[in-house]
Design a protein around this motif. Structure first.
Motif, mmCIF file in Angstrom:
data_model
loop_
_atom_site.group_PDB
_atom_site.id
_atom_site.type_symbol
_atom_site.label_atom_id
_atom_site.label_comp_id
_atom_site.label_asym_id
_atom_site.label_seq_id
_atom_site.Cartn_x
_atom_site.Cartn_y
_atom_site.Cartn_z
ATOM 1 N N PHE A 183 0.830 -1.211 0.000
ATOM 2 C CA PHE A 183 0.000 0.000 0.000
ATOM 3 C C PHE A 183 0.863 1.259 0.000
ATOM 4 O O PHE A 183 0.575 2.231 -0.713
ATOM 5 N N LEU A 184 1.948 1.248 0.790
ATOM 6 C CA LEU A 184 2.848 2.404 0.855
ATOM 7 C C LEU A 184 3.526 2.639 -0.492
ATOM 8 O O LEU A 184 3.630 3.792 -0.952
ATOM 9 N N MET A 185 3.991 1.576 -1.143
ATOM 10 C CA MET A 185 4.655 1.733 -2.436
ATOM 11 C C MET A 185 3.679 2.269 -3.494
ATOM 12 O O MET A 185 4.030 3.140 -4.303
ATOM 13 N N LEU A 186 2.456 1.756 -3.472
ATOM 14 C CA LEU A 186 1.471 2.208 -4.453
ATOM 15 C C LEU A 186 1.118 3.683 -4.253
ATOM 16 O O LEU A 186 1.094 4.471 -5.212
ATOM 17 N N THR A 187 0.841 4.084 -3.025
ATOM 18 C CA THR A 187 0.486 5.483 -2.765
ATOM 19 C C THR A 187 1.667 6.409 -3.018
ATOM 20 O O THR A 187 1.491 7.541 -3.497
ATOM 21 N N THR A 188 2.891 5.951 -2.717
ATOM 22 C CA THR A 188 4.074 6.784 -2.987
ATOM 23 C C THR A 188 4.245 7.012 -4.483
ATOM 24 O O THR A 188 4.564 8.123 -4.933
ATOM 25 N N LEU A 189 4.025 5.942 -5.288
ATOM 26 C CA LEU A 189 4.121 6.081 -6.739
ATOM 27 C C LEU A 189 3.079 7.072 -7.269
ATOM 28 O O LEU A 189 3.374 7.902 -8.140
ATOM 29 N N VAL A 190 1.879 7.003 -6.716
ATOM 30 C CA VAL A 190 0.820 7.929 -7.147
ATOM 31 C C VAL A 190 1.204 9.363 -6.836
ATOM 32 O O VAL A 190 1.025 10.279 -7.662
ATOM 33 N N ILE A 191 1.769 9.605 -5.659
ATOM 34 C CA ILE A 191 2.136 10.977 -5.282
ATOM 35 C C ILE A 191 3.296 11.479 -6.130
ATOM 36 O O ILE A 191 3.290 12.619 -6.613
ATOM 37 N N ALA B 111 3.750 10.324 8.504
ATOM 38 C CA ALA B 111 2.552 9.891 9.217
ATOM 39 C C ALA B 111 2.308 8.390 9.059
ATOM 40 O O ALA B 111 1.883 7.719 10.007
ATOM 41 N N PHE B 112 2.579 7.821 7.861
ATOM 42 C CA PHE B 112 2.261 6.425 7.608
ATOM 43 C C PHE B 112 3.269 5.478 8.246
ATOM 44 O O PHE B 112 2.913 4.355 8.631
ATOM 45 N N THR B 113 4.544 5.895 8.355
ATOM 46 C CA THR B 113 5.584 5.005 8.899
ATOM 47 C C THR B 113 5.837 5.232 10.377
ATOM 48 O O THR B 113 6.815 4.732 10.919
ATOM 49 N N ARG B 114 4.948 5.975 10.999
ATOM 50 C CA ARG B 114 5.152 6.284 12.415
ATOM 51 C C ARG B 114 5.057 5.043 13.286
ATOM 52 O O ARG B 114 5.691 4.966 14.340
ATOM 53 N N GLU B 115 4.281 4.051 12.849
ATOM 54 C CA GLU B 115 4.087 2.847 13.650
ATOM 55 C C GLU B 115 5.050 1.714 13.279
ATOM 56 O O GLU B 115 4.879 0.588 13.772
#
Length: 725
Positions: A558-566, A681-685
């Motif tokens: 999910f992180l890779m997909l959203t990063t590519l979109v941004i 925000a997404f990698t905080r956890e």
């Protein structure tokens, strides 16, 4: 056999001497009437017209003192070919005769009191519905009365015609529909207005299956006549505490009866008195020792940012009773409340709220369009006539209008969908109005006059009823009134009203569905909202699950997909795809669910709570809301302390941070800023970041707690509120 022979001889005798007998009665009639009446009596009925239409045309010809043949000749030469088509000729001819006759009759100041006028106007509507022989009902009932009984001894009634000339009166069983009422009633402006004529018909037929009976119509006109006479008598009354300017008309007075007082609330004080509404202002005279003090004037004409609305009142300023009208403007120090006490309901308050708003909105309409003097007077006259009609309906049938069924034109335009278009159309029609607009070349045709100019019909109507002022006393001398309606045509104002009314039906239907789904109780409403937002809540939970890194593989993907979109700048395409997807779903539902009712949402109700538990729940909700407001105020006060350097070290750090943020916004592209914020925000956890992130958030909270709040000083309002006399 002998009886048959005698009957045959009698019939032959009557046929042989029919002309002689008829001439005998005609000579008797002519001996008691003038030459013009004999000219009117001479022609027979028009074959194409129905019996009731012939009756109406005959009586109109007697009123106008011309023959029916002359009326038909005028209709043929004065009106264009578009209104003389074969299918509509008879109906338009009935309209032509009715409009001219009503114009003539309305010059008599006491025409509303004449029962024969009321009967004739109703006959005109019946004739409009059945103008030709083909449209006449098959079952012809006997007339409800013989017209000779109501004629004067000299047979000179203007409204009834001789029985030998097909006078047919109203059958008590006959009724009329909305279209006939809408075409004939506005021809007499005091009876109806084009804008509210459909609502007036609904008010009159609310208990008669949308068909108007003569008894109801007669009762309405008698009540209207009574209202007009009461208002006319108020002009001549000498009220010591009320000084009206020239042109002011007293529209209504309340509070003069001790059992129905009007209370004026100013601050904590309340005082009984008499409330008077004119076409320019509200007046309240306080009740003193057996008499009324000098009235206080509350202006409705000048632009003083006036606000008139319903309000709660009660003793000592308590908000208990929903029976008051609030008036506020820049000319008063504090709002003034007029309370109308009554045991049941708040109809008195609603009535006064409506008529006050009608006058206020009429003046706003005048100021918005910068009308000249004659146009201003015409607008106010329309409002005055509307209030007279509203009073008549209220006093005769004890009903008050609802939002979309109001009988007041300017209030209706404010509440109807696209009501602004109605006002714009009215403004464009008033633009044709001028002082010279009432004067026309008598050689011009009626249709041409209606196209080129409009007469100030409302002003002329008030003048004919006895409300003329000195400035307008000579305005209607020798004038042929050209009003809002035109024979055989639908003008732009009628079209705008019909469009708005059609939209109103859809609005009312939608509002009915809204009222059906309203539920009571905080828990129940929360359950409904939770069910409606179920899919959105589910998506938010999935995103929260990814951000918690409980499943590292799914979170990484999910992180890779959203990063590519941004990084690619595809956010706009994602938003566009969502919009297209929703549109496709809506069209799919429209195509395959056509005609199927919408399935209701199934809501699981929460456990029932008694009254005490509901009050506790409400108190808890209010406490949480209050806490949120307090936290918001604290944040604002701490920001104020930082801005004004209440804690210099913290202010220095914030100023340095703002400078760095400004540099980042200038030199770093926005997509990278968004990416950095999102990654943080997404990698905080993440396991290797969780400890450092928690420590950073802890330090930030501790730093925030050390910042003092800016001081606040609360001051009580100690202004003395004086009672206005």
């Amino acid at each position: 056999m002998e009886a048959v022979v005698k009957k045959g001889l009698l019939e032959n005798f009557m046929q042989t001497h029919q002309n002689s007998i008829r001439s005998l009665f005609q000579r008797k009639k002519k001996s008691s009437t003038n030459e013009e009446d004999s000219l009117v009596d001479s022609p027979g009925p028009i074959p194409q017209l129905s019996v009731i239409a012939n009756s109406v045309v005959a009586r109109c010809s007697k009123i106008l003192k011309v023959s029916t043949a002359e009326l038909q000749h005028r209709f043929d030469i004065e009106l264009p070919e578009t209104v003389k088509q074969l299918l509509t000729y008879t109906r338009n001819f009935v309209e032509f005769c009715s409009y001219q006759a009503l114009n003539m009759v309305s010059r008599n100041p006491d025409y509303l009191s004449d029962p024969e006028f009321r009967r004739l106007m109703y006959d005109m509507m019946l004739a409009w519905e059945a103008p030709c022989v083909e449209t006449e009902p098959e079952n012809k009932e006997s007339p409800s009365y013989i017209n000779e009984e109501l004629e004067d001894e000299d047979g000179s009634s203007l409204f009834h015609f001789s029985s030998t000339n097909l006078a047919v009166q109203v059958d008590d069983k006959k009724t009329i529909g909305p279209e006939a009422f809408a075409r004939i009633a506005p021809a007499c402006p005091v009876v109806a207005d084009v804008i509210i004529v459909h609502n007036l018909f609904d008010a009159l037929t609310s208990s008669s299956s949308h068909r108007l009976h003569f008894l109801i119509f007669d009762k309405y006109l008698r009540s209207l006549d009574k209202v007009v006479k009461v208002a006319k008598n108020a002009l001549g009354l000498s009220i010591s505490n009320l000084q009206l300017d020239e042109g002011e008309i007293t529209l209504d007075v309340d509070g003069a009866v001790p059992t129905q007082p009007v209370l004026q609330h100013v601050g904590m004080s309340a005082w009984p008195g008499r409330l008077t509404l004119t076409n320019y202002a509200l007046y309240f005279g306080s009740l003193g020792m057996g008499s009324y003090d000098k009235a206080v004037r509350y202006d409705l004409a000048t632009d003083l940012k006036q606000v008139i609305k319903p309000e709660l009142t009660g003793p000592l300023g308590a908000r208990l009773f929903d029976k008051a009208v609030m008036y506020n403007s820049s000319s008063v120090e504090e709002p003034v409340y007029f309370e109308f006490p009554e045991f049941k309901g708040n109809s008195r308050r609603d009535y006064w709220l409506d008529i006050c708003l009608e006058i206020l909105r009429a003046h706003r309409f005048i100021r918005k369009n910068n009308f000249n003097k004659i146009q201003q007077s015409e607008v106010l006259a329309r409002a005055v006539l509307g209030i007279f009609r509203y009073r008549a309906i209220r006093e005769a049938f004890h009903t008050c209008s609802s939002q979309y069924k109001t009988l007041l034109a300017f209030n209706l335009a404010e509440s109807l969908p696209k009501g602004d278009i109605i006002l714009e159309t009215l403004s464009s029609r008033l633009a044709l109005l001028s002082v010279g607009g009432a004067q026309h070349d008598m050689t011009e045709s009626l249709h041409t006059k209606q196209k080129l100019k409009l007469s100030p019909v409302a002003i002329l109507t008030l003048g004919q009823l006895g409300f003329n002022s000195q400035k307008e006393s000579n305005l209607g001398a020798g004038v042929e009134v050209v009003g809002d309606i035109c024979v055989g045509e639908t003008n732009l104002l009628e079209i705008a009203v019909k469009k708005s009314i059609s939209d109103t039906g859809r609005v009312e239907a939608a509002q009915a569905t809204v009222n059906q789904v309203k539920v009571e109780g905080i828990d129940t409403n929360l359950a409904v909202m939770k069910e409606l937002l179920f899919h959105h809540i589910a998506i938010a939970r999935h995103i929260e699950h990814f951000a918690s890194w409980e499943d590292p593989f799914k979170s990484t993907m999910f992180l890779m997909l959203t990063t590519l979109v941004i990084l690619r700048g595809w956010i706009r395409y994602v938003l566009a795809s969502i919009s297209v997807f929703l549109a496709v779903c809506m069209l799919w539902s429209r195509l395959f669910n056509r005609g199927k009712p919408l399935e209701p949402i199934r809501i699981i109700l929460p456990p029932n709570k008694n009254a005490v538990e509901q009050l506790l729940t409400l108190q808890e909700a209010i406490s949480k809301f209050e806490a949120l407001i307090q936290d918001g105020n604290i944040i604002l006060l701490k920001i104020r302390a930082l801005l004004f350097a209440a804690l210099p070290p913290a202010t220095d750090k914030v100023a340095l941070l703002l400078v760095l943020m400004a540099a980042v916004f200038v030199f770093v592209p926005p997509r990278y800023i968004i990416l950095l914020v999102y990654l943080e925000a997404f990698t905080r956890e993440l396991p290797y970041r969780k400890e450092s992130s928690d420590k950073l958030l802890r330090r930030a909270r501790e730093w925030w707690f050390r910042i003092p709040a800016a001081p606040v000083q609360l001051i009580k309002n100690e202004e003395k509120r004086k009672k206005k006399r």
